[in-house]
Each structure stands twice: as structure tokens, then as C-alpha cells.
Motif scaffolding. Structure first.
Motif, PDB file in Angstrom:
ATOM      1  N   TRP A  62     -31.603  21.700  -8.383  1.00  0.00           N
ATOM      2  CA  TRP A  62     -31.871  20.584  -7.493  1.00  0.00           C
ATOM      3  C   TRP A  62     -30.543  19.980  -7.055  1.00  0.00           C
ATOM      4  CZ3 TRP A  62     -34.887  17.022 -11.456  1.00  0.00           C
ATOM      5  CH2 TRP A  62     -34.018  16.626 -12.461  1.00  0.00           C
ATOM      6  N   ARG A  63     -30.589  19.126  -6.049  1.00  0.00           N
ATOM      7  CA  ARG A  63     -29.353  18.529  -5.537  1.00  0.00           C
ATOM      8  C   ARG A  63     -28.784  17.556  -6.555  1.00  0.00           C
ATOM      9  NH1 ARG A  63     -29.610  15.422  -0.372  1.00  0.00           N
ATOM     10  NH2 ARG A  63     -27.355  15.384  -0.697  1.00  0.00           N
ATOM     11  N   VAL A  64     -27.500  17.755  -6.867  1.00  0.00           N
ATOM     12  CA  VAL A  64     -26.825  16.874  -7.817  1.00  0.00           C
ATOM     13  C   VAL A  64     -25.568  16.302  -7.167  1.00  0.00           C
ATOM     14  CG1 VAL A  64     -27.696  18.130  -9.815  1.00  0.00           C
ATOM     15  CG2 VAL A  64     -25.479  18.772  -8.830  1.00  0.00           C
ATOM     16  N   ALA A  65     -25.013  15.279  -7.779  1.00  0.00           N
ATOM     17  CA  ALA A  65     -23.799  14.642  -7.282  1.00  0.00           C
ATOM     18  C   ALA A  65     -22.954  14.242  -8.474  1.00  0.00           C
ATOM     19  CB  ALA A  65     -24.145  13.420  -6.436  1.00  0.00           C
ATOM     20  N   GLY A  66     -21.644  14.061  -8.236  1.00  0.00           N
ATOM     21  CA  GLY A  66     -20.811  13.676  -9.367  1.00  0.00           C
ATOM     22  C   GLY A  66     -19.339  13.611  -9.038  1.00  0.00           C
ATOM     23  N   LYS A  67     -18.520  13.582 -10.079  1.00  0.00           N
ATOM     24  CA  LYS A  67     -17.074  13.515  -9.930  1.00  0.00           C
ATOM     25  C   LYS A  67     -16.427  14.319 -11.042  1.00  0.00           C
ATOM     26  CE  LYS A  67     -13.138  12.198  -8.198  1.00  0.00           C
ATOM     27  NZ  LYS A  67     -12.508  13.461  -8.663  1.00  0.00           N
ATOM     28  N   SER A  68     -15.425  15.121 -10.646  1.00  0.00           N
ATOM     29  CA  SER A  68     -14.692  15.929 -11.614  1.00  0.00           C
ATOM     30  C   SER A  68     -13.455  15.174 -12.096  1.00  0.00           C
ATOM     31  CB  SER A  68     -14.256  17.255 -10.976  1.00  0.00           C
ATOM     32  OG  SER A  68     -13.393  16.993  -9.870  1.00  0.00           O
ATOM     33  N   GLY A  69     -12.910  15.632 -13.206  1.00  0.00           N
ATOM     34  CA  GLY A  69     -11.684  15.036 -13.730  1.00  0.00           C
ATOM     35  C   GLY A  69     -10.951  16.019 -14.613  1.00  0.00           C
ATOM     36  N   THR A  70      -9.627  15.986 -14.547  1.00  0.00           N
ATOM     37  CA  THR A  70      -8.797  16.831 -15.409  1.00  0.00           C
ATOM     38  C   THR A  70      -7.653  15.968 -15.921  1.00  0.00           C
ATOM     39  OG1 THR A  70      -9.314  18.774 -14.064  1.00  0.00           O
ATOM     40  CG2 THR A  70      -7.442  18.937 -15.572  1.00  0.00           C
ATOM     41  N   ALA A 125      -2.113  21.050 -22.378  1.00  0.00           N
ATOM     42  CA  ALA A 125      -3.546  21.351 -22.307  1.00  0.00           C
ATOM     43  C   ALA A 125      -4.195  20.286 -21.439  1.00  0.00           C
ATOM     44  CB  ALA A 125      -4.164  21.371 -23.704  1.00  0.00           C
ATOM     45  N   VAL A 126      -5.498  20.430 -21.182  1.00  0.00           N
ATOM     46  CA  VAL A 126      -6.217  19.456 -20.359  1.00  0.00           C
ATOM     47  C   VAL A 126      -7.586  19.161 -20.956  1.00  0.00           C
ATOM     48  CG1 VAL A 126      -5.063  20.090 -18.202  1.00  0.00           C
ATOM     49  CG2 VAL A 126      -7.183  21.272 -18.869  1.00  0.00           C
ATOM     50  N   HIS A 127      -8.075  17.955 -20.646  1.00  0.00           N
ATOM     51  CA  HIS A 127      -9.469  17.607 -20.904  1.00  0.00           C
ATOM     52  C   HIS A 127     -10.204  17.765 -19.581  1.00  0.00           C
ATOM     53  CE1 HIS A 127      -8.141  16.188 -24.705  1.00  0.00           C
ATOM     54  NE2 HIS A 127      -7.717  14.998 -24.313  1.00  0.00           N
ATOM     55  N   GLN A 128     -11.221  18.608 -19.558  1.00  0.00           N
ATOM     56  CA  GLN A 128     -12.013  18.807 -18.336  1.00  0.00           C
ATOM     57  C   GLN A 128     -13.254  17.907 -18.383  1.00  0.00           C
ATOM     58  OE1 GLN A 128     -12.909  22.955 -18.747  1.00  0.00           O
ATOM     59  NE2 GLN A 128     -10.935  23.639 -17.932  1.00  0.00           N
ATOM     60  N   TRP A 129     -13.467  17.152 -17.313  1.00  0.00           N
ATOM     61  CA  TRP A 129     -14.594  16.232 -17.236  1.00  0.00           C
ATOM     62  C   TRP A 129     -15.472  16.544 -16.016  1.00  0.00           C
ATOM     63  CZ3 TRP A 129     -15.756  11.700 -20.140  1.00  0.00           C
ATOM     64  CH2 TRP A 129     -14.788  11.298 -21.071  1.00  0.00           C
ATOM     65  N   PHE A 130     -16.735  16.219 -16.153  1.00  0.00           N
ATOM     66  CA  PHE A 130     -17.595  16.095 -14.975  1.00  0.00           C
ATOM     67  C   PHE A 130     -18.693  15.101 -15.317  1.00  0.00           C
ATOM     68  CE2 PHE A 130     -20.308  16.753 -11.385  1.00  0.00           C
ATOM     69  CZ  PHE A 130     -19.416  17.093 -10.377  1.00  0.00           C
ATOM     70  N   ILE A 131     -18.861  14.116 -14.416  1.00  0.00           N
ATOM     71  CA  ILE A 131     -19.924  13.128 -14.572  1.00  0.00           C
ATOM     72  C   ILE A 131     -20.754  13.127 -13.302  1.00  0.00           C
ATOM     73  CG2 ILE A 131     -18.497  11.710 -16.086  1.00  0.00           C
ATOM     74  CD1 ILE A 131     -18.080   9.766 -13.754  1.00  0.00           C
ATOM     75  N   GLY A 132     -22.024  12.810 -13.419  1.00  0.00           N
ATOM     76  CA  GLY A 132     -22.849  12.803 -12.214  1.00  0.00           C
ATOM     77  C   GLY A 132     -24.295  12.471 -12.480  1.00  0.00           C
ATOM     78  N   TYR A 133     -25.123  12.681 -11.450  1.00  0.00           N
ATOM     79  CA  TYR A 133     -26.538  12.335 -11.552  1.00  0.00           C
ATOM     80  C   TYR A 133     -27.380  13.334 -10.770  1.00  0.00           C
ATOM     81  CZ  TYR A 133     -25.956  10.374  -6.820  1.00  0.00           C
ATOM     82  OH  TYR A 133     -25.699  10.199  -5.481  1.00  0.00           O
ATOM     83  N   GLY A 134     -28.668  13.282 -10.997  1.00  0.00           N
ATOM     84  CA  GLY A 134     -29.590  14.137 -10.272  1.00  0.00           C
ATOM     85  C   GLY A 134     -31.035  13.775 -10.588  1.00  0.00           C
TER      86      GLY A 134
END
Length: 591
Positions: A526-534, A544-553
Motif C-alpha cells: 500500500w502507499r506509504v510515506a516517510g523519511k530516511s536518515g543516515t 560506520a552509520v546508523h540507518q533510519w527510516f520512519i514513516g506511516y501508512g
């Protein structure tokens, strides 16, 4: 005269015997519990000499999910051995049969049976847990009638496939804490210094509700020769209070929780977390943390049991949501205003992640593309105080979990939740270089996955900050309600952001997926939305990095807010957080 002396002698003897008999009557009938200076209880000690027991259920309260499915408290059939005289019973053949039924080594089983000095359960060598028997195994063993061998139900606190281990936590012995905090329970006998109490998670925060009024045990009464006493051999003892143990009703959904945990493992997230919140009330539907741990075997020095969903770490570009909110609220960016990104800011050695830059773009486009340079330029127009205020208004730099004093350091449902921060207390927040590093979620910025997921819920509620809960009620064993934890809002710290700003940011999150850094999510069910982060970090001296993704649907009618973080990943490795976010949303689409 001589007869008189004999008569008086008989009277004295009779009186002495009467006194002795009276004393015996007093000891045996009236005051059995305190007949000497040492206050030895004759009845209790005579029974203790021939009573041997084993606990089947501690009587501690249990956890269930939002649908009433048990999370703790698995009842299994177990094999119990009591040390009794075997008499003329031929055990050799029976030992072979039981070993065969158990699929166990015959010598190991025989030694366990014959060398038992106290009641014991046949347990797994690796875990120490009772070996669960099938109904067929139990029936076949009971038919043999071996002296001192019985099958009976026992309760294992944590099932083999326990879900939400980090959220639930574990129990352990802490005599000093028991003696300090639970003197009343000690005095009435519902706890002892060796009782296991909550050491982490909900086991710890809900301890006062989980304490029972006594356990269920089975005892074998024998005579001095070790023979079971007729009619009194095996007795089951259980508390007489029908209201206990209590049941803790969590907001977790076991089906979703289990699938989220499997997704983290499938994505290869060795260290990290995922949080799924119900968008309507901010209830925690799933809270998973990695690495995993065994609640029965807590390794000294290991922190694997720590719940990373509550630990605050650098958020990277998901924090640009806060910068964008501050910019919109303060009106420092004109509608349609264009910025230029040539890959370098020109100060402080600050660069964009895209070599060569993004060219000309608006703040809206910069959010979708996660352009560092544009956000650095926008941050030049904002003060540190304005950014701090926006973060607090969105539920960051605060404790957000449900507590008695919401937003403060009072009792909380969440064990050891970290509040995170925007600026360190000793950091000059108005220094331009520091503000620019902060704008991309680096420097001193710390956010927990719970806060990150709740940030999305805040936007979905037009800027109103809800307080996530993980426990909704406590019920008596009879089903009656002992306590309800109603959903709450966090008290406002200043004016909340405008609904218009919240709706704008939700729209920008959609563009992250349609044309920005989250385009791989277009393949979601289904259609989702969000924001990535590194977020950049170091591990053992290596980048190294912390990979993030937050969002809704789903976008059309949001039902869930999700935050995923994969910690300590290689700088140029595959984005495990986005992959896990997509799979979690696909699971939620099927609910």
C-alpha cells in the motif's frame, strides 16, 4: 504414719503426672508454635521432617497481548521425581521404558531417578527448564506406576518462542532490593529474600502488580523410612485467593510482534530496533530489539537484554523533519524559494552526501532528497533556541512513554526510557557551526526509536503529542478490572506546531517515497510515506552509520507509524532499515 506417707507420696506423684500431662496438652494442642525459649514449632517441624515439595507455579502475574493471547506463563506437562523408598518394585525395566519414552539416555535418566535427594523435575541440560511431555508420553509414564515418579503441570515463565523479550524483560534474584523495597511482603510471607523480582522491562516496571499471594506447589509426605503416607502422599497446595495472580493486559499484538522480529532477522539487522505504533492512540503494537537474548540465561557483562527501542542515538536526517517544522513555523523560508546545492556548504568542511550536489531546489525538494547543504543554509536563519523549541513541541528531548507524571521522571511503563537531546548542556547552541551540524541530526542530537515513531504520530494528529503506552489494563484472575491506563497526551511545552505545518510535513514525507530517497518503497503493498536518515558514527575506531527510516501508512487513511533503525552498519552498505520498513508495512497491510 507410714501409710500416710505413702498416701501423700501417691498424691504428689499424681499431681506431677497431671502437671506433665497438662503441659503436654498445652504444647501439643494449645500452643504448638511456641513451647520453649527457642520457640520451636513442634507440628511444623514434625511435618517438615517428612514433607518434601517442589514449586509448580510461582504465582506471579502474567502478561497477555491486546487480544488476550498469553505472552508469559506457558503450562507444560513435566516429569517430577520424589525421593522415596522403592521397596520391592523392579525399577530396571521401568527405567528402560521411561528412558525410551523420554528419548533420553538410559544411564542419565536412571542416575537422575536413583540419586535424587530432593524433589526434582527432569530438565533440559542446556537450559535447566523442565522437559515438556506430550499427552501420550505423560500417559505412558503414569501407567508404569513407578514409585516417586509423577507427571504434572508446571508453568514456565517464558515460552521457548517468547516474543517481545526486551519489552517484557526478565526476572532475577536481588535480596538487597527485596529487603529494602518489599518489607511488608516479606513480613507476610508472600516474598522471601530469594524471590525472583523484575530486573528489566515490564517485569520491572509492573512489579507491584505482578507479585502474587503465594505459589502452587506439590509435596510428598513420607514416614521416617521414606514411605509415602497413605492418604497423604502427594498434596497440591495452592493459594486460596481467587483474585490472584493478576493479568497485565499489554497493547502488543503478538502476531505483528512476531513478524516484526522475523523481519529484523531477515534484513540482517544484528543491532537495532523497530517500533510499530497505532496511529490513533500511539499504542505500542510491536517493539523489537536486536541482538536477541535468553531471559533464562543473562550473561554477565552483556547488554543484549537492553531495549534499543528506548535508547537514544544519533538520528541523522530524520531530524531534518524538526528543522523543516521550525522553518515553517518561524516563516524563515518563502514559499517556492530556491536554494542551490553544489555539494559543499563552503564552511566547516560541511558537504552534501551527493557528490557534485543537487543543483537548484526548494526546501520541499531538499527534504525529499535529504540535501544537507540546503538544510545548513536554512539553519543559518534559525536560532538554536527555535530549533530546541520545535523539537520539544514534536515530542523530542522529552520522555514520551506513559508515566504517572507524563513527560517527567516519574513512574513509567517503559523501563529506562532515554529522553534524548538536541544540544548538550555545555554546548554553545547559538554557534553557527554547531547549529549546522545539528541540522542534519549529528553533533549532540540523540533520538530513540520510540520517540521517532511517536514523532510521526504527532504529525498525524496535527501537532498534538500523544504519550505511547504499552500496558492498557490490569485485571484480577476473576476477570475484574484492577486498573486502567487511559491513553494520554503529553503536556504542551509552549504552543504546539500548527496543524498546517504538520500536514505539510506529512505531504513532504509522501514525496520522499514518490521522488526522493525512499523510492524503493513504491513497491509496497500500500502507499506509504516517510523519511530516511543516515547518522555517522564509529565502531572500534572504524567509520560506520546508523540507518533510519520512519514513516506511516497507508497514506490515504494512516493506521500505523513505524520507526526502524539498523545500528553500526558499513558506510556504503545496503540500507537494511528501508528494507525492513517496507516488509513491516507489507505485514501491516495484511492485518
Amino acid at each position: 504414719m507410714r501409710q500416710r506417707r505413702i498416701w501423700f507420696g501417691l498424691l504428689a506423684m499424681t499431681a506431677a503426672i497431671a502437671v506433665l500431662l497438662g503441659r503436654l496438652a498445652w504444647i501439643q494442642v494449645i500452643d504448638t508454635a511456641s513451647f520453649s525459649r527457642r520457640e520451636v514449632d513442634l507440628v511444623a517441624n514434625s511435618v517438615a521432617q517428612r514433607e518434601q515439595g517442589i514449586e509448580l507455579d510461582s504465582g506471579r502475574g502474567q502478561f497477555v497481548d491486546r487480544n488476550g493471547k498469553p505472552i508469559t506463563g506457558e503450562t507444560v506437562r513435566a516429569l517430577v521425581v520424589f525421593p522415596v523408598r522403592q521397596g520391592e518394585f523392579d525399577t530396571a525395566g521401568a527405567m528402560r521404558q521411561i528412558a525410551s519414552i523420554l528419548h533420553a539416555d538410559e544411564r542419565a535418566w536412571t542416575d537422575f531417578y536413583k540419586q535424587a535427594k530432593a524433589p526434582a523435575m527432569w530438565s533440559e541440560a542446556a537450559t535447566g527448564l523442565p522437559v515438556p511431555l506430550t499427552a501420550s508420553q505423560a500417559a505412558n509414564i503414569d501407567k508404569l506406576g513407578v514409585p516417586g515418579v509423577k507427571t504434572m503441570d508446571t508453568v514456565r515463565r517464558y515460552p521457548v518462542d517468547t516474543a517481545a523479550k526486551h519489552a517484557i524483560g526478565f526476572i532475577g534474584q536481588n535480596p538487597e532490593l527485596v529487603g529494602t523495597l518489599y518489607r511488608k511482603q516479606l513480613s507476610r510471607g508472600s516474598l522471601s529474600l530469594t524471590s525472583r523480582i523484575g530486573a528489566s522491562g515490564l517485569e520491572k516496571t509492573m512489579e507491584s502488580y505482578l507479585q502474587g499471594v503465594g505459589g502452587t506447589s506439590v509435596s510428598l509426605f513420607t514416614d521416617g523410612a521414606g514411605r509415602p503416607l497413605p492418604g497423604l502422599d502427594v498434596r497440591l497446595v495452592r493459594p486460596g485467593n481467587p483474585f490472584y495472580p493478576l493479568r497485565i493486559g499489554t497493547t502488543l499484538d503478538l502476531d505483528i510482534q512476531g513478524q516484526v522480529e522475523r523481519i529484523l532477522d531477515k534484513a540482517g539487522i544484528a543491532s537495532g530496533a523497530a517500533v510499530v505504533l497505532d496511529a490513533e492512540q500511539a499504542d505500542v503494537l510491536a517493539m523489537a530489539s536486536r541482538p536477541d537474548f535468553d531471559p533464562y540465561r543473562i550473561a554477565p557483562g552483556s547488554d543484549a537484554w537492553g531495549n534499543k527501542a528506548l535508547k537514544a542515538i544519533p538520528p541523522g536526517s530524520i531530524f531534518k523533519t524538526v528543522v523543516a517544522a521550525a522553518a515553517l513555523e518561524q516563516g524563515v523560508v518563502k514559499p517556492g524559494e530556491m536554494f542551490e546545492c553544489n555539494g559543499s556548504f563552503g564552511k566547516y568542511g560541511f558537504t552534501c552526501w551527493l557528490h557534485g550536489g543537487h543543483g537548484h531546489l526548494t526546501l520541499e525538494q531538499a527534504y525529499a532528497q535529504s540535501c544537507n547543504v540546503v538544510f545548513a543554509k536554512v539553519m543559518q536563519r534559525l536560532s538554536g533556541a527555535q530549533l530546541q523549541a520545535a523539537a520539544c513541541q514534536l515530542g523530542l528531548d522529552r520522555l514520551v512513554g506513559w508515566s504517572e507524571e507524563t513527560g517527567q521522571a516519574g513512574w513509567s511503563q517503559f523501563d529506562a526510557e532515554e529522553r534524548g537531546q538536541v544540544f548538550h548542556a555545555r554546548t554553545p547552541s547559538e554557534d553557527e557551526g554547531i547549529r549546522i551540524q545539528t541540522a542534519i541530526g549529528q553533533r549532540d542530537v540523540l533520538v530513540s526509536p520510540l520517540q521517532a515513531a511517536n514523532l510521526v504520530v504527532t504529525l498525524l494528529h496535527g501537532g498534538e503529542v500523544l504519550s505511547p503506552r504499552i500496558v492498557k489494563d490490569v485485571r484480577y484472575a476473576t476477570g475484574g478490572v484492577a486498573r486502567v491506563f487511559a491513553d494520554r497526551r503529553l503536556p504542551a511545552e509552549g504552543a504546539q506546531i500548527a496543524p498546517r505545518t504538520a500536514n505539510t510535513l506529512l505531504k513532504w514525507m509522501q514525496e520522499v517515497v514518490s521522488e526522493g530517497t525512499g523510492q524503493s518503497l513504491q513497491r509496497s503493498k500500500w502507499r506509504v510515506a516517510g523519511k530516511s536518515g543516515t547518522a555517522q558514527t564509529t565502531v572500534g575506531g572504524h567509520a560506520a552509520v546508523h540507518q533510519w527510516f520512519i514513516g506511516y501508512g497507508p497514506v490515504e487513511r494512516p493506521r500505523y507509524a513505524v520507526a526502524v533503525v539498523a545500528e553500526n552498519e558499513p558506510e556504503n552498505g545496503a540500507n537494511r532499515a528501508i528494507a525492513a520498513f517496507r516488509d513491516i508495512m507489507d505485514v501491516l497491510a495484511e492485518q
